[in-house]
Design a protein around this motif. Sequence first.
Motif, PDB file in Angstrom:
ATOM      1  N   THR B  39       0.823  -1.207   0.000  1.00 52.97           N
ATOM      2  CA  THR B  39       0.000   0.000   0.000  1.00 52.97           C
ATOM      3  C   THR B  39       0.860   1.262   0.000  1.00 52.97           C
ATOM      4  N   LEU B  40       1.899   1.225   0.817  1.00 54.78           N
ATOM      5  CA  LEU B  40       2.794   2.390   0.908  1.00 54.78           C
ATOM      6  C   LEU B  40       3.827   2.276  -0.193  1.00 54.78           C
ATOM      7  N   ARG B  41       3.401   2.587  -1.370  1.00 57.72           N
ATOM      8  CA  ARG B  41       4.298   2.395  -2.502  1.00 57.72           C
ATOM      9  C   ARG B  41       5.594   3.167  -2.296  1.00 57.72           C
ATOM     10  N   GLY B  42       6.682   2.468  -2.463  1.00 58.30           N
ATOM     11  CA  GLY B  42       7.977   3.137  -2.405  1.00 58.30           C
ATOM     12  C   GLY B  42       8.737   2.907  -1.116  1.00 58.30           C
ATOM     13  N   ILE B  43       8.067   2.414  -0.081  1.00 51.16           N
ATOM     14  CA  ILE B  43       8.789   2.195   1.173  1.00 51.16           C
ATOM     15  C   ILE B  43       9.602   0.911   1.056  1.00 51.16           C
ATOM     16  N   THR B  44      10.796   0.933   1.594  1.00 53.07           N
ATOM     17  CA  THR B  44      11.638  -0.261   1.581  1.00 53.07           C
ATOM     18  C   THR B  44      11.407  -1.041   2.868  1.00 53.07           C
ATOM     19  N   PRO B  45      11.684  -2.334   2.843  1.00 54.98           N
ATOM     20  CA  PRO B  45      11.466  -3.149   4.047  1.00 54.98           C
ATOM     21  C   PRO B  45      12.189  -2.576   5.257  1.00 54.98           C
ATOM     22  N   LYS B  46      13.379  -2.123   5.057  1.00 52.45           N
ATOM     23  CA  LYS B  46      14.141  -1.580   6.186  1.00 52.45           C
ATOM     24  C   LYS B  46      13.420  -0.414   6.839  1.00 52.45           C
ATOM     25  N   VAL B  47      12.997   0.535   6.017  1.00 55.62           N
ATOM     26  CA  VAL B  47      12.346   1.733   6.550  1.00 55.62           C
ATOM     27  C   VAL B  47      10.999   1.392   7.153  1.00 55.62           C
ATOM     28  N   LEU B  48      10.277   0.472   6.517  1.00 60.76           N
ATOM     29  CA  LEU B  48       8.997   0.063   7.088  1.00 60.76           C
ATOM     30  C   LEU B  48       9.205  -0.583   8.447  1.00 60.76           C
ATOM     31  N   THR B  49      10.186  -1.449   8.546  1.00 57.39           N
ATOM     32  CA  THR B  49      10.492  -2.071   9.834  1.00 57.39           C
ATOM     33  C   THR B  49      10.844  -1.028  10.879  1.00 57.39           C
ATOM     34  N   GLU B  50      11.708  -0.109  10.527  1.00 58.40           N
ATOM     35  CA  GLU B  50      12.093   0.945  11.470  1.00 58.40           C
ATOM     36  C   GLU B  50      10.884   1.738  11.940  1.00 58.40           C
ATOM     37  N   SER B  51      10.044   2.109  10.992  1.00 55.82           N
ATOM     38  CA  SER B  51       8.875   2.911  11.343  1.00 55.82           C
ATOM     39  C   SER B  51       7.946   2.141  12.266  1.00 55.82           C
ATOM     40  N   LEU B  52       7.703   0.872  11.922  1.00 55.04           N
ATOM     41  CA  LEU B  52       6.791   0.068  12.735  1.00 55.04           C
ATOM     42  C   LEU B  52       7.355  -0.137  14.138  1.00 55.04           C
ATOM     43  N   ARG B  53       8.636  -0.412  14.233  1.00 57.55           N
ATOM     44  CA  ARG B  53       9.246  -0.601  15.548  1.00 57.55           C
ATOM     45  C   ARG B  53       9.132   0.669  16.387  1.00 57.55           C
ATOM     46  N   SER B  54       9.389   1.780  15.736  1.00 55.94           N
ATOM     47  CA  SER B  54       9.334   3.049  16.449  1.00 55.94           C
ATOM     48  C   SER B  54       7.913   3.342  16.937  1.00 55.94           C
ATOM     49  N   MET B  55       6.936   2.999  16.116  1.00 60.90           N
ATOM     50  CA  MET B  55       5.546   3.232  16.514  1.00 60.90           C
ATOM     51  C   MET B  55       5.110   2.232  17.575  1.00 60.90           C
ATOM     52  N   GLU B  56       5.635   1.023  17.485  1.00 62.61           N
ATOM     53  CA  GLU B  56       5.328   0.030  18.509  1.00 62.61           C
ATOM     54  C   GLU B  56       5.914   0.476  19.849  1.00 62.61           C
ATOM     55  N   ARG B  57       7.139   0.958  19.786  1.00 60.66           N
ATOM     56  CA  ARG B  57       7.807   1.447  20.985  1.00 60.66           C
ATOM     57  C   ARG B  57       6.984   2.525  21.676  1.00 60.66           C
ATOM     58  N   ASP B  58       6.366   3.399  20.883  1.00 66.72           N
ATOM     59  CA  ASP B  58       5.590   4.500  21.462  1.00 66.72           C
ATOM     60  C   ASP B  58       4.154   4.113  21.768  1.00 66.72           C
ATOM     61  N   GLY B  59       3.835   2.848  21.588  1.00 65.33           N
ATOM     62  CA  GLY B  59       2.500   2.384  21.955  1.00 65.33           C
ATOM     63  C   GLY B  59       1.423   2.755  20.966  1.00 65.33           C
ATOM     64  N   LEU B  60       1.817   3.077  19.728  1.00 64.55           N
ATOM     65  CA  LEU B  60       0.811   3.459  18.730  1.00 64.55           C
ATOM     66  C   LEU B  60       0.210   2.245  18.035  1.00 64.55           C
ATOM     67  N   LEU B  61       0.960   1.168  17.995  1.00 63.10           N
ATOM     68  CA  LEU B  61       0.436  -0.048  17.391  1.00 63.10           C
ATOM     69  C   LEU B  61       1.037  -1.258  18.087  1.00 63.10           C
ATOM     70  N   THR B  62       0.439  -2.415  17.834  1.00 63.19           N
ATOM     71  CA  THR B  62       0.967  -3.660  18.383  1.00 63.19           C
ATOM     72  C   THR B  62       1.334  -4.595  17.249  1.00 63.19           C
ATOM     73  N   ARG B  63       2.354  -5.382  17.499  1.00 62.69           N
ATOM     74  CA  ARG B  63       2.852  -6.349  16.530  1.00 62.69           C
ATOM     75  C   ARG B  63       2.538  -7.742  17.064  1.00 62.69           C
ATOM     76  N   THR B  64       1.893  -8.539  16.237  1.00 65.82           N
ATOM     77  CA  THR B  64       1.547  -9.888  16.641  1.00 65.82           C
ATOM     78  C   THR B  64       2.116 -10.886  15.646  1.00 65.82           C
ATOM     79  N   ALA B  65       2.987 -11.770  16.156  1.00 70.15           N
ATOM     80  CA  ALA B  65       3.594 -12.783  15.288  1.00 70.15           C
ATOM     81  C   ALA B  65       2.926 -14.124  15.554  1.00 70.15           C
ATOM     82  N   TYR B  66       2.493 -14.761  14.492  1.00 69.52           N
ATOM     83  CA  TYR B  66       1.869 -16.074  14.617  1.00 69.52           C
ATOM     84  C   TYR B  66       2.885 -17.146  14.260  1.00 69.52           C
ATOM     85  N   ASP B  67       2.856 -18.198  15.039  1.00 59.45           N
ATOM     86  CA  ASP B  67       3.864 -19.231  14.864  1.00 59.45           C
ATOM     87  C   ASP B  67       3.430 -20.213  13.782  1.00 59.45           C
TER      88      ASP B  67
END
Lengths: 125, 125
Positions: B39-67
């Motif tokens: 959806t976010l055309r143009g974002i690279t995996p690295k930057v997306l990961t960084e952004s998501l981690r930073s937002m997770e850190r600030d409590g804006l979103l949650t990350r759920t990994a399924y095994d």
Amino acid sequence: MFLGCPPVAAPIRVGDKWTAKIIRCLESAPRRFTELQATLRGITPKVLTESLRSMERDGLLTRTAYDEIPPRVDYRLTELGRSLIEPMNAGCEWSRRHLAELMRARDSWYESTSGIPGRSGVESI
Amino acid sequence: MFLGCPPVAAPIRVGDKWTAKIIRCLESAPRRFTELQATLRGITPKVLTESLRSMERDGLLTRTAYDEIPPRVDYRLTELGRSLIEPMNAGCEWSRRHLAELMRARDSWYESTSGIPGRSGVESI
DNA sequence: CCGAATCCCACTCGATACTG
DNA sequence: CAGTATCGAGTGGGATTCGG
């Protein structure tokens, strides 16, 4: 997916280090260069000049130079610049309500990961 | 002078390149990493990961990994993250109303000075 | 008093390639 | 699928010095 969604110039324009503070500083009255510099503790003349030029370019404020000795210049908000105060207040209101929660989340993140500090600081205006 | 004025974390947090777009992308439903990336055309995996981690850190979103195999992870807004939509909308509303005027000011600035392009672009979210 | 000029650093963002 | 590793460009911001 978000075609048709509006551009969001305001957060980008105001999200830098100084623009919001300059607007707050000019909210009640025009100010001179030195007044701004004194109020915005820590800003260097170069950066203040750049910020003011950039805001002038975008029509957020006007620069008026008086032909006197010593020279005098003042900066005042345009109506466009003044209109930014409203969305800025929305951001401030969000911070008032939720900043503590964000900081709590950040702290517990560091507790649990011993991570290093990351992006996105907090500024008072 | 502005002592006692509230901090303004929201514009700073949202004023970067991707945070607002990620929030919009998660507004209606949780999304997987690849959905966000598509959806976010143009974002690279690295930057997306960084952004998501930073937002997770600030409590804006949650990350759920399924095994599972293949691995599956989804990201969803917290209430805190969702609460940012309101001030974001205030910024969007400002852009809807005033962006044309800002662009006009910018254009006439370049006409009159033949200046080079400066800071603060415009992004759609 | 109001900047301009110069140098410099840190940080964000991106491109590319690789992996459990 | 969901990332990580590495490299590099561009830019915002700061320190210092100088000028009209």
